[in-house]
Design a protein around this motif. Structure first.
Motif, short mmCIF file in Angstrom:
data_model
loop_
_atom_site.label_atom_id
_atom_site.label_comp_id
_atom_site.label_asym_id
_atom_site.label_seq_id
_atom_site.Cartn_x
_atom_site.Cartn_y
_atom_site.Cartn_z
N SER A 1 0.60 -1.34 0.44
CA SER A 1 -0.03 -0.09 -0.04
C SER A 1 1.65 0.97 0.53
N THR A 2 0.46 2.29 -1.22
CA THR A 2 1.55 2.83 -0.79
C THR A 2 1.00 4.24 -0.78
N PHE A 3 1.51 5.52 0.00
CA PHE A 3 0.77 6.71 -0.28
C PHE A 3 2.05 8.05 -0.21
N LEU A 4 1.79 8.65 -0.39
CA LEU A 4 3.40 9.90 -0.77
C LEU A 4 2.51 11.42 -0.10
N ILE A 5 4.13 11.59 -0.05
CA ILE A 5 4.30 13.04 0.93
C ILE A 5 4.91 14.19 0.31
N ARG A 6 4.64 15.02 -0.58
CA ARG A 6 5.47 15.90 -1.36
C ARG A 6 5.58 17.08 -1.12
N ASN A 7 6.65 17.33 -1.35
CA ASN A 7 6.93 19.33 -0.33
C ASN A 7 7.38 20.21 -1.70
N GLY A 8 6.92 21.35 -1.76
CA GLY A 8 7.41 21.41 -2.94
C GLY A 8 6.98 23.54 -3.29
N TYR A 9 7.53 23.49 -3.91
CA TYR A 9 7.97 25.42 -3.92
C TYR A 9 7.47 25.49 -5.19
N GLY A 10 6.73 27.00 -5.53
CA GLY A 10 5.73 27.06 -7.27
C GLY A 10 5.20 28.40 -6.95
N GLY B 1 9.32 19.70 -6.64
CA GLY B 1 9.50 19.87 -5.16
C GLY B 1 9.99 17.97 -4.91
N VAL B 2 9.73 17.52 -3.91
CA VAL B 2 10.64 16.82 -2.72
C VAL B 2 9.59 16.14 -2.81
N SER B 3 9.65 14.46 -3.36
CA SER B 3 8.69 13.67 -2.99
C SER B 3 8.95 12.27 -2.35
N LEU B 4 8.34 11.88 -1.29
CA LEU B 4 8.71 10.49 -0.78
C LEU B 4 7.19 10.30 -0.65
N GLY C 1 11.19 13.44 -6.90
CA GLY C 1 11.02 13.96 -6.86
C GLY C 1 9.26 14.46 -7.60
N TYR C 2 8.94 15.70 -7.90
CA TYR C 2 7.63 15.75 -8.15
C TYR C 2 7.65 17.31 -9.20
N LEU C 3 7.21 17.04 -10.57
CA LEU C 3 6.76 18.42 -10.88
C LEU C 3 4.69 18.22 -11.02
N LYS C 4 4.19 19.72 -11.23
CA LYS C 4 2.88 19.84 -10.82
C LYS C 4 3.04 20.93 -11.85
N ALA C 5 1.82 21.20 -12.58
CA ALA C 5 1.46 22.06 -13.72
C ALA C 5 0.10 22.11 -13.74
N GLY C 6 -0.52 23.28 -13.97
CA GLY C 6 -1.91 23.21 -14.27
C GLY C 6 -2.48 24.56 -13.79
N GLU D 1 -8.45 23.49 -8.74
CA GLU D 1 -7.21 23.59 -9.31
C GLU D 1 -6.68 22.58 -10.57
N ALA D 2 -7.01 22.40 -12.12
CA ALA D 2 -6.91 21.04 -12.26
C ALA D 2 -5.79 21.43 -13.17
N GLY D 3 -5.39 20.08 -13.58
CA GLY D 3 -3.75 20.01 -13.73
C GLY D 3 -2.67 18.31 -14.18
N VAL D 4 -2.13 18.30 -14.24
CA VAL D 4 -1.40 17.00 -14.01
C VAL D 4 -0.04 16.96 -13.10
N SER D 5 0.18 16.19 -12.51
CA SER D 5 1.87 15.82 -11.69
C SER D 5 2.46 14.72 -12.71
N LEU D 6 3.85 14.57 -12.30
CA LEU D 6 4.54 13.87 -12.19
C LEU D 6 5.90 13.53 -11.14
N ASP D 7 5.95 12.23 -10.51
CA ASP D 7 6.50 11.72 -10.05
C ASP D 7 7.19 10.87 -10.13
N ALA D 8 8.90 10.46 -9.95
CA ALA D 8 9.70 10.08 -10.45
C ALA D 8 10.44 10.01 -9.08
N PHE D 9 10.58 8.02 -8.84
CA PHE D 9 11.23 8.08 -7.89
C PHE D 9 12.62 6.96 -8.17
#
Length: 217
Positions: A95-104, A127-130, A188-193, A209-217
């Protein structure tokens, strides 16, 4: 001629007798706090953001997301041989959950008029994604060789174990089982919308707010 002068005299009186539209003065706050629910194609979660207004067009912010994440091919199933069996996701090991902290940054395209409307802005975040991975535990059915009665054992799901088949899985165990074995992966992750803010009061934020996000590990 007297009739004509009489009519012209009252035209300006009729025009200026109307009261002007009263509008509340728009306030530009230095900072904002907003909280909400995050819904995406593979789960849901909670969202928080602290925003600072640079000027009437630009804002910068810090944000935090806590969201669940499921596999795109994840399908819930149930053991149909037992009427009281519990549903589970066959093949799911964690089971997976993410915690994201970012600057925008947020760029306002269309601001709201003084009397209301919708503010439209573009948003970009990095930002950073855990990723927190908790092993999945299932209830496995076994048959006593002497009494031929079935009993249940709680075990960590292992797709290579010959006993962990759809016929022998009774259902899911407690979600909290396995928290002491949780693993963390950093990425890390990127988000735009686009953000649409429609509150009629400056001191209250109502937005979608509507958009897309990308998480990479």
């Amino acid at each position: 001629m007297k009739n004509t002068c009489f009519i012209l005299f009252f035209i300006p009186l009729l025009v200026f007798s109307q009261e002007p539209l009263k509008r509340t003065k728009k306030v530009l706050y230095k900072n904002e706090r907003n909280f909400g629910v995050n819904v995406h194609s593979l789960g849901w979660g909670l969202h928080g953001r602290r925003v600072w207004n640079d000027n009437v067009k630009w804002q910068h912010f810090l944000e935090m997301d806590i969201v669940s994440l499921k596999h795109p091919k994840q399908v819930k199933t149930i053991n149909t041989f037992f009427s009281d069996a519990k549903g589970y996701d066959f093949g799911k090991q964690n089971s997976t959950f993410l915690i994201r902290n970012g600057y925008g940054k947020q760029l306002i395209f269309f601001d709201k008029p003084d009397f209301g409307g919708i503010m439209v802005s573009a948003v970009g975040v990095a930002g950073v994604s855990l990723a927190f991975l908790k092993p999945v535990y299932l209830e496995i059915l076994y048959q006593d060789e002497i009494t031929n009665e079935f009993y249940v054992e709680t075990e960590k799901y292992n797709p290579t174990d010959p006993e962990h088949t759809p016929y022998s899985i009774y259902g899911r165990a407690s979600y909290f089982k396995g928290f002491d074995e949780m693993k963390v992966q950093m990425g890390g992750y990127l988000k735009a919308g686009f953000n649409f803010e429609f509150s009629k009061k400056d001191e209250i934020i109502k937005s979608i707010e509507a958009g897309v996000s990308l998480d990479a590990f």
